[in-house]
Write a protein that holds these residues in place. Structure first.
Motif, short mmCIF file in Angstrom:
data_model
loop_
_atom_site.label_atom_id
_atom_site.label_comp_id
_atom_site.label_asym_id
_atom_site.label_seq_id
_atom_site.Cartn_x
_atom_site.Cartn_y
_atom_site.Cartn_z
N TRP A 105 -18.66 -27.29 -0.97
CA TRP A 105 -18.73 -26.58 -2.24
C TRP A 105 -20.02 -25.77 -2.37
O TRP A 105 -20.04 -24.71 -2.98
CB TRP A 105 -18.61 -27.56 -3.41
CG TRP A 105 -19.81 -28.46 -3.53
CD1 TRP A 105 -20.01 -29.64 -2.88
CD2 TRP A 105 -20.98 -28.21 -4.30
NE1 TRP A 105 -21.23 -30.14 -3.18
CE2 TRP A 105 -21.86 -29.30 -4.07
CE3 TRP A 105 -21.38 -27.19 -5.16
CZ2 TRP A 105 -23.11 -29.38 -4.68
CZ3 TRP A 105 -22.63 -27.28 -5.77
CH2 TRP A 105 -23.48 -28.37 -5.53
N GLU A 106 -21.13 -26.28 -1.78
CA GLU A 106 -22.42 -25.63 -1.96
C GLU A 106 -22.51 -24.30 -1.21
O GLU A 106 -23.42 -23.53 -1.43
CB GLU A 106 -23.57 -26.57 -1.57
CG GLU A 106 -23.63 -26.98 -0.12
CD GLU A 106 -22.64 -28.09 0.28
OE1 GLU A 106 -21.74 -28.43 -0.52
OE2 GLU A 106 -22.75 -28.58 1.41
N THR B 236 -20.04 -22.09 -1.40
CA THR B 236 -19.02 -21.23 -2.02
C THR B 236 -19.48 -20.78 -3.40
O THR B 236 -20.35 -21.39 -4.00
CB THR B 236 -17.68 -21.98 -2.18
OG1 THR B 236 -17.85 -23.04 -3.14
CG2 THR B 236 -17.19 -22.55 -0.87
N ARG B 237 -18.87 -19.71 -3.86
CA ARG B 237 -19.04 -19.32 -5.25
C ARG B 237 -17.78 -18.58 -5.69
O ARG B 237 -17.02 -18.06 -4.87
CB ARG B 237 -20.27 -18.43 -5.45
CG ARG B 237 -20.11 -17.03 -4.92
CD ARG B 237 -21.32 -16.18 -5.25
NE ARG B 237 -21.05 -14.81 -4.80
CZ ARG B 237 -20.48 -13.88 -5.57
NH1 ARG B 237 -20.17 -14.13 -6.82
NH2 ARG B 237 -20.24 -12.67 -5.09
N LYS C 233 -16.03 -15.54 -7.31
CA LYS C 233 -16.23 -14.10 -7.59
C LYS C 233 -15.28 -13.73 -8.73
O LYS C 233 -14.07 -13.81 -8.59
CB LYS C 233 -15.90 -13.30 -6.35
CG LYS C 233 -16.21 -11.83 -6.45
CD LYS C 233 -15.94 -11.14 -5.12
CE LYS C 233 -16.12 -9.64 -5.24
NZ LYS C 233 -15.81 -8.98 -3.95
N ASP D 60 -19.00 -24.23 -10.73
CA ASP D 60 -19.36 -22.82 -10.84
C ASP D 60 -20.75 -22.63 -11.46
O ASP D 60 -21.16 -21.52 -11.75
CB ASP D 60 -18.29 -22.14 -11.70
CG ASP D 60 -18.13 -20.67 -11.37
OD1 ASP D 60 -18.58 -20.26 -10.28
OD2 ASP D 60 -17.59 -19.95 -12.21
N GLY D 61 -21.47 -23.73 -11.68
CA GLY D 61 -22.85 -23.62 -12.14
C GLY D 61 -23.07 -23.78 -13.63
O GLY D 61 -24.20 -23.69 -14.11
N ILE E 201 -20.26 -17.95 0.64
CA ILE E 201 -21.44 -17.14 0.33
C ILE E 201 -22.13 -16.62 1.60
O ILE E 201 -22.88 -15.66 1.55
CB ILE E 201 -22.48 -17.87 -0.56
CG1 ILE E 201 -22.86 -19.23 0.00
CG2 ILE E 201 -21.98 -18.00 -1.97
CD1 ILE E 201 -23.89 -19.99 -0.84
#
Lengths: 150, 150
Positions: free
Chosen positions: A139-140, A142-143, A145, B35-36, B118
């Motif tokens: 997961w770390e 990825t983000r 969009k 997602d932060g 990313i």
């Protein structure tokens, strides 16, 4: 089902997926269907669910083309409820839920069902997300969009 | 949350997992946390959720050790809500839901968010279930072994 906001038009596929199957009964019905349950009475007995709730969930899943009815496999007058191709596409969602449950929600000695590869009679391997080069993709790395990004 | 049967002691890991996270709001909160999103007000704005419902879901997820509170990352007096290791273990559940949504719930021309690696800035690959020898393992090659089986 509790009246709620619809995510049916959301730009996020997770939200939209949950709009279709984001209900514990729906996912348990789908789980049972993967496990070979086909009859109304079999779902009822397996889930311990009230007839009215089961009927409304089956109707909802049928409207959403996750489940379809088919002539009974034994030639009787009953109808079977079977997964559509779209419904079968939820297999990895069920596997992901199962593996998370196995990892975090049982004591080591506690009995639990397991998902078996019928050709080897061994538990199925871990679900895996990997880069095309074969590296684990956590997961770390990825983000999301958003649609507002260019 | 609707009063319902608890699956917290079920022998099926899918049922037990859904007992913890089988609620659309809970999974969307978890999605946002990946997602932060960290603050109560940020979750509220992102989800369009009533304060009372959000508070109860966050409390529930905290009790179930999916989320924990932490000192605010900006040093202010607020608390952040962050995923625990157990909560981060739900990443593949979220990815599986996303990919199913992408496959079945959008018209070809319809905009949607996407999950990006990313390092490459490309969408993440498909989740995959494979045998140890590397063959695809579909639902039709699996079965659930119940605890009542020897």
């Amino acid at each position: 089902m509790v009246k709620r906001v619809s995510f049916g038009h959301a730009p996020c596929p997770v939200a939209r997926a949950l709009d279709v199957i984001g209900d514990w009964w729906s996912l348990l019905i789908i789980r049972d269907a993967f496990d070979g349950v086909r009859r109304f009475g079999e779902f009822e007995a397996s889930l311990g669910i009230a007839k009215g709730i089961l009927a409304s969930r089956l109707r909802d899943l049928t409207e959403k083309e996750v489940i379809e009815t088919a002539p009974a496999s034994d030639g009787s007058a009953y109808r079977d409820y079977v997964l559509t191709e779209k419904g079968r596409g939820l297999f990895l969602v069920i596997v992901a839920l199962r593996q998370w449950g196995e990892d975090h929600l049982y004591r080591p000695d506690e009995p639990r069902s397991s998902l078996i590869d019928i050709e080897t009679n061994k538990p199925v391997p871990r679900l895996d997300l990997r880069t095309p080069a074969g590296h684990p993709l956590g997961w770390e790395r990825t983000r999301v969009k958003k649609i507002t990004e260019a």
